[in-house]
Scaffold this active site. Structure first.
Site, PDB file in Angstrom:
ATOM      1  N   ASP A   5     -50.895  79.779 166.063  1.00  0.00           N
ATOM      2  CA  ASP A   5     -52.231  80.218 165.639  1.00  0.00           C
ATOM      3  C   ASP A   5     -52.937  79.062 164.929  1.00  0.00           C
ATOM      4  O   ASP A   5     -54.095  79.187 164.558  1.00  0.00           O
ATOM      5  CB  ASP A   5     -52.088  81.360 164.622  1.00  0.00           C
ATOM      6  CG  ASP A   5     -51.361  80.869 163.381  1.00  0.00           C
ATOM      7  OD1 ASP A   5     -50.209  80.405 163.514  1.00  0.00           O
ATOM      8  OD2 ASP A   5     -51.944  80.895 162.285  1.00  0.00           O
ATOM      9  N   LYS A  52     -49.643  68.453 155.317  1.00  0.00           N
ATOM     10  CA  LYS A  52     -49.841  67.147 154.672  1.00  0.00           C
ATOM     11  C   LYS A  52     -49.422  66.006 155.598  1.00  0.00           C
ATOM     12  O   LYS A  52     -48.361  66.097 156.233  1.00  0.00           O
ATOM     13  CB  LYS A  52     -49.020  67.063 153.382  1.00  0.00           C
ATOM     14  CG  LYS A  52     -49.560  67.979 152.317  1.00  0.00           C
ATOM     15  CD  LYS A  52     -48.794  67.828 151.016  1.00  0.00           C
ATOM     16  CE  LYS A  52     -49.362  68.788 149.993  1.00  0.00           C
ATOM     17  NZ  LYS A  52     -48.380  69.356 149.105  1.00  0.00           N
ATOM     18  N   ASP A  63     -43.665  75.795 161.641  1.00  0.00           N
ATOM     19  CA  ASP A  63     -44.295  75.476 160.362  1.00  0.00           C
ATOM     20  C   ASP A  63     -45.250  74.296 160.569  1.00  0.00           C
ATOM     21  O   ASP A  63     -44.867  73.274 161.144  1.00  0.00           O
ATOM     22  CB  ASP A  63     -43.224  75.105 159.318  1.00  0.00           C
ATOM     23  CG  ASP A  63     -42.324  76.298 158.987  1.00  0.00           C
ATOM     24  OD1 ASP A  63     -42.756  77.444 159.247  1.00  0.00           O
ATOM     25  OD2 ASP A  63     -41.200  76.096 158.499  1.00  0.00           O
TER      26      ASP A  63
HETATM   27  C1  LIG Z   1     -43.476  80.466 160.827  1.00  0.00           C
HETATM   28  S1  LIG Z   1     -41.892  80.989 161.247  1.00  0.00           S
HETATM   29  C2  LIG Z   1     -42.064  81.523 162.947  1.00  0.00           C
HETATM   30  C3  LIG Z   1     -40.940  82.407 163.383  1.00  0.00           C
HETATM   31  C4  LIG Z   1     -40.960  82.865 164.856  1.00  0.00           C
HETATM   32  N1  LIG Z   1     -40.785  81.746 165.768  1.00  0.00           N
HETATM   33  C5  LIG Z   1     -42.221  83.609 165.190  1.00  0.00           C
HETATM   34  O1  LIG Z   1     -43.039  83.073 165.940  1.00  0.00           O
HETATM   35  O2  LIG Z   1     -42.388  84.735 164.712  1.00  0.00           O
HETATM   36  C6  LIG Z   1     -41.037  79.450 161.437  1.00  0.00           C
HETATM   37  C7  LIG Z   1     -39.529  79.620 161.413  1.00  0.00           C
HETATM   38  O3  LIG Z   1     -38.936  78.374 161.749  1.00  0.00           O
HETATM   39  C8  LIG Z   1     -37.839  78.118 160.885  1.00  0.00           C
HETATM   40  N2  LIG Z   1     -37.722  76.648 160.823  1.00  0.00           N
HETATM   41  C9  LIG Z   1     -38.648  75.798 160.371  1.00  0.00           C
HETATM   42  N3  LIG Z   1     -38.216  74.532 160.464  1.00  0.00           N
HETATM   43  C10 LIG Z   1     -36.984  74.597 161.004  1.00  0.00           C
HETATM   44  C11 LIG Z   1     -35.997  73.627 161.320  1.00  0.00           C
HETATM   45  N4  LIG Z   1     -36.212  72.316 161.083  1.00  0.00           N
HETATM   46  N5  LIG Z   1     -34.821  74.032 161.855  1.00  0.00           N
HETATM   47  C12 LIG Z   1     -34.595  75.350 162.072  1.00  0.00           C
HETATM   48  N6  LIG Z   1     -35.481  76.324 161.785  1.00  0.00           N
HETATM   49  C13 LIG Z   1     -36.658  75.958 161.246  1.00  0.00           C
HETATM   50  C14 LIG Z   1     -38.254  78.753 159.575  1.00  0.00           C
HETATM   51  O4  LIG Z   1     -37.158  79.027 158.728  1.00  0.00           O
HETATM   52  C15 LIG Z   1     -38.964  80.008 160.062  1.00  0.00           C
HETATM   53  O5  LIG Z   1     -38.075  81.095 160.203  1.00  0.00           O
END
Ligand SMILES: C[S@@+](CC[C@H](N)C(=O)[O-])C[C@H]1O[C@@H](n2cnc3c(N)ncnc32)[C@H](O)[C@@H]1O
Length: 208
Positions: free
Chosen positions: A151, A119, A115
């Site tokens: 990306d 911000k 993610d």
């Molecule tokens: C944008 S998705 C990407 C998923 C996968 N890695 C991909 O490339 O298709 C980001 C994932 O990271 C998880 N995530 C984000 N922050 C996290 C955290 N602090 N601890 C565990 N999971 C997290 C979200 O719930 C989400 O499923």
């Protein structure tokens, strides 16, 4: 990525042998869980699991642990496992607490399409912020390896600066993975989606 209200997700996770529930008990002794001394690689934010499942099938001599914070997402990964994959496990947790899970036992951390938290005031939530890099220090044994794909150009630039300021050395870098050498590439769900839309995929491999 958040799938709300996946009915029964918590029960499926509770019943799955692939999900480590008492992970704090294994801190520093994951080799006992896998019954071997093979290297341990983790993916933080594994989403629906395509990458980590396929990596575990491709590299049976490496133990893989996927970390995901939402039940509703993790359950989708569990649904994809069709055969026994003994070198694969998952943990449902927020990685802000990752130091409570591992202690000097991880060789490589994968951060795939994390993610971006655009911000400025959310900078500390980015998985390549100094705050997270400090947490990761305690997980590693031997060389510290981080492999990141995204990306998102801004997150990529931020990560390059954050990682090199934290003394990671760049081993490999791509500003357009699909126009470079991708022979060993294992794609993630997000990667497939963004590549199909024609966006460049950035990748960096660093070591300390
Ligand atoms: C944008 S998705 C990407 C998923 C996968 N890695 C991909 O490339 O298709 C980001 C994932 O990271 C998880 N995530 C984000 N922050 C996290 C955290 N602090 N601890 C565990 N999971 C997290 C979200 O719930 C989400 O499923």
């Amino acid at each position: 990525m958040r799938l709300r209200n996946v009915k029964g997700a918590a029960n499926v996770i509770e019943d799955s042998l692939y999900v480590i529930k008492n992970y704090e008990d294994y801190k520093g002794k994951y080799n006992m869980l896998f019954s071997n001394n093979n290297p341990i690689h983790i993916e933080i934010g594994m989403g629906k699991g395509d990458f980590i499942i396929n990596m575990a099938k491709k590299y049976p001599k490496i133990n893989f642990i996927g970390i995901e914070k939402f039940d509703s997402v993790l359950v989708r990964a569990l649904e994809k496992i069709e055969e026994d994959i003994p070198n694969l496990r998952f943990i449902r947790m927020d990685a802000t607490d990752i130091e409570s899970v591992f202690d000097k036992e991880v060789s490589t951390i994968y951060l795939n399409f994390s993610d971006p938290w655009p911000k400025n005031r959310h900078e500390h939530r980015r998985l390549t912020s100094e705050k997270f890099l400090k947490r990761y220090d305690k997980l590693f044994i031997g060389d510290k390896n981080i492999i990141m794909k995204t990306d998102n150009r801004k997150l990529f630039e931020f990560s390059l600066i954050s990682l090199t300021n934290y003394n990671y050395k760049i081993e490999e870098i791509s500003l357009d993975l699909y126009n470079d050498d991708i022979k060993d590439n294992v794609a993630t769900e997000y990667e497939k989606k963004f590549h199909e839309k024609g966006f460049p995929i950035y990748k960096i491999v660093v070591k300390k």
